[in-house]
Design a protein around this motif. Structure first.
Motif, short mmCIF file in Angstrom:
data_model
loop_
_atom_site.label_atom_id
_atom_site.label_comp_id
_atom_site.label_asym_id
_atom_site.label_seq_id
_atom_site.Cartn_x
_atom_site.Cartn_y
_atom_site.Cartn_z
N SER A 98 0.84 -1.21 0.00
CA SER A 98 0.00 0.00 0.00
C SER A 98 0.87 1.26 0.00
O SER A 98 0.58 2.24 -0.68
N ALA A 115 -6.43 1.22 7.49
CA ALA A 115 -6.73 1.23 6.05
C ALA A 115 -5.51 1.37 5.15
O ALA A 115 -5.62 1.29 3.93
N THR A 121 -10.61 -1.82 1.66
CA THR A 121 -9.23 -2.18 1.31
C THR A 121 -9.21 -3.44 0.45
O THR A 121 -10.09 -4.28 0.56
N VAL A 139 -4.29 5.73 1.65
CA VAL A 139 -5.56 5.88 0.93
C VAL A 139 -5.48 7.00 -0.11
O VAL A 139 -5.82 6.81 -1.27
N CYS A 184 -7.20 0.51 -2.68
CA CYS A 184 -8.50 0.64 -2.02
C CYS A 184 -9.58 1.27 -2.90
O CYS A 184 -9.29 1.88 -3.93
#
Ligand SMILES: [Zn+2]
Length: 444
Positions: A104, A243, A285, A246, A262
């Protein structure tokens, strides 16, 4: 590599179907799903939101994919349990799965041209944050080697910002010069403090290739202090322990959604309360086997950009700004909502204002504390006038001087707060308000 719309839609569908089909925490949500006969967006819209309150009703194991054994994963060292440092009601026990987090983070670098160059994956990174957020906490000074972890150097081990000893800021500047990081990651309030010290003492810090701001809302004042000392471009990141990464700021200042990592559902606030370009962000996610998050409400608001960004990125949502937390919303005496970012934009115009904290005490009284540079009386007068104009007729504003402002027990600064609670769900445009799952239905 940019995913086509097909790929993104496929991943949205997979995340929804896997969570509803296999993940224990969403068992009661299946009844809300209208099924594959409608668009994937309509399916998401019909589902509840995963609030922190709801998340805390389930054990961490309830969010794992079937067949995964949490105890076994912990024993094998594949995952860790970490608690976020929020207030009691939004403190969450998280399952930390490093490979997913790293992916991520890597995806976030693609959203900024400077990050793509500076962040190679084996670059040196210095981190100036509260150790409650990340790093190693200690009240006795730790040697540099004790704060080094691979390619990372944690510049601060002290939890209490106001009790930093003499010499702590000099040590940070010395270590930056010694370590020579490509990237400096920081809590904006902490880096602002370092920059003001560097300006006062005439020390010029080592210049990294990129500065990334995380963990707290970056005030325009903080950014200005940083830009007075550092030449590097600034990339603000928005995400959370739950999360991942993002939204990331591109080289033109917009916040772009990381569609690799996401999905984000944007729920505009009702027009009677605020501009409908401001809304709640619900995050889903992708591909974290240990923790499936579906429509997770991290408690923050975003503002949609009015047009396409000059950088040319068009995937996912583009925000002109993160507007701050829902719990940091205030109201005008006439009842309109004012976001933390709106307060910040209005106070950033006041010359000589170094730091502030605004507390709305009741429906019409606002107490502002300020730390100033130069003519304190003039700063107080201007800051008061700016707030009176922003909050409109009937607003009673008092301004007091402080020598320093303390962060919250979580280690993060809270620039704005109101004495009354604000329920995010009730503020959302009624047609888009998520249904309540049975766990949260009122009991008689
Ligand atoms: Zn852009």
């Amino acid at each position: 590599m940019t995913p086509g719309p097909g790929r993104f839609t496929t991943r949205c569908t997979a995340a929804l179907e896997q969570a509803l089909g296999d993940v224990a925490a969403y068992r009661t949500w299946r009844a809300f799903d209208p099924g594959s006969g409608v668009s994937v967006d309509a399916r998401y819209r019909a589902l509840p939101a995963l609030t922190k309150q709801l998340m805390n009703l389930h054990a961490p194991a309830a969010f794992a994919a079937p067949g995964l054994d949490l105890a076994q994963g912990l024993r094998a060292g594949e995952i860790e349990l970490v608690s976020t440092s929020g207030t009691t009601e939004d403190r969450i026990q998280n399952v930390w799965y490093q490979p997913w987090w790293d992916a991520s983070e890597r995806a976030s670098w693609e959203l900024n041209a400077h990050a793509r160059r500076a962040a190679t994956g084996d670059h040196r990174e210095a981190i100036l944050v509260n150790p409650l957020n990340v790093g190693i906490a200690s009240e006795v000074p730790l040697a540099l080697e004790q704060r080094r972890l691979g390619r990372f150097l944690y510049l601060n081990e002290r939890v209490d910002l106001l009790s930093w000893p003499d010499g702590h800021l000099d040590r940070i500047l010395d270590e930056l010069a010694l370590f020579r990081p490509a990237v400096l990651e920081a809590n904006p309030s902490y880096l602002s403090r370092l920059c003001r010290y560097a300006l006062r003492t005439g020390r010029r810090p080592f210049q990294p290739a990129l500065i990334t701001l995380t963990y707290e809302f970056p005030s325009l004042l903080h950014r200005r202090h940083i830009q007075a000392v550092f030449e590097a471009p600034i990339m603000s990141s928005y995400g959370s322990t739950e999360a991942g990464y993002v939204f990331s700021e591109c080289e033109h200042g917009c916040m772009h959604q990381s569609t690799e990592a996401c999905r984000v559902d944007f729920l505009p606030l009702a027009a009677e309360h605020a501009s409908p370009s401001v809304g709640v962000l619900l995050i889903t996610t992708f591909e974290n086997p240990w923790r499936a998050l579906l429509r997770f409400d991290a408690g923050d608001l975003g503002r949609l950009a009015t047009g396409p960004c000059r950088c040319g990125r068009t995937d996912g949502l583009t925000l002109s700004a993160i507007e701050g937390r829902t719990i940091n919303l205030t109201r005008t005496p006439a009842g309109a909502l004012v976001t933390q970012a709106e307060v910040d934009r209005c106070l950033a115009e006041v010359p000589g204002l170094e730091e502030y904290q605004l507390h709305q005490r009741d429906e019409r009284s606002y107490a502002l504390q300020v730390v100033t540079r130069g003519d304190a009386t003039a700063v107080q007068r201007r800051a008061g006038a700016a707030l009176r104009e922003r909050y409109g007729p009937g607003a009673e504003v008092t301004v007091s001087l402080a020598t320093a402002l303390a962060p919250e027990p979580s280690g993060k600064f809270r620039l704005v707060r109101a004495a009354f609670p604000m329920d995010a769900r009730s503020l959302v445009e009624p047609a888009l308000r998520p249904p309540l799952p049975p766990e949260l239905w009122p009991t008689r």
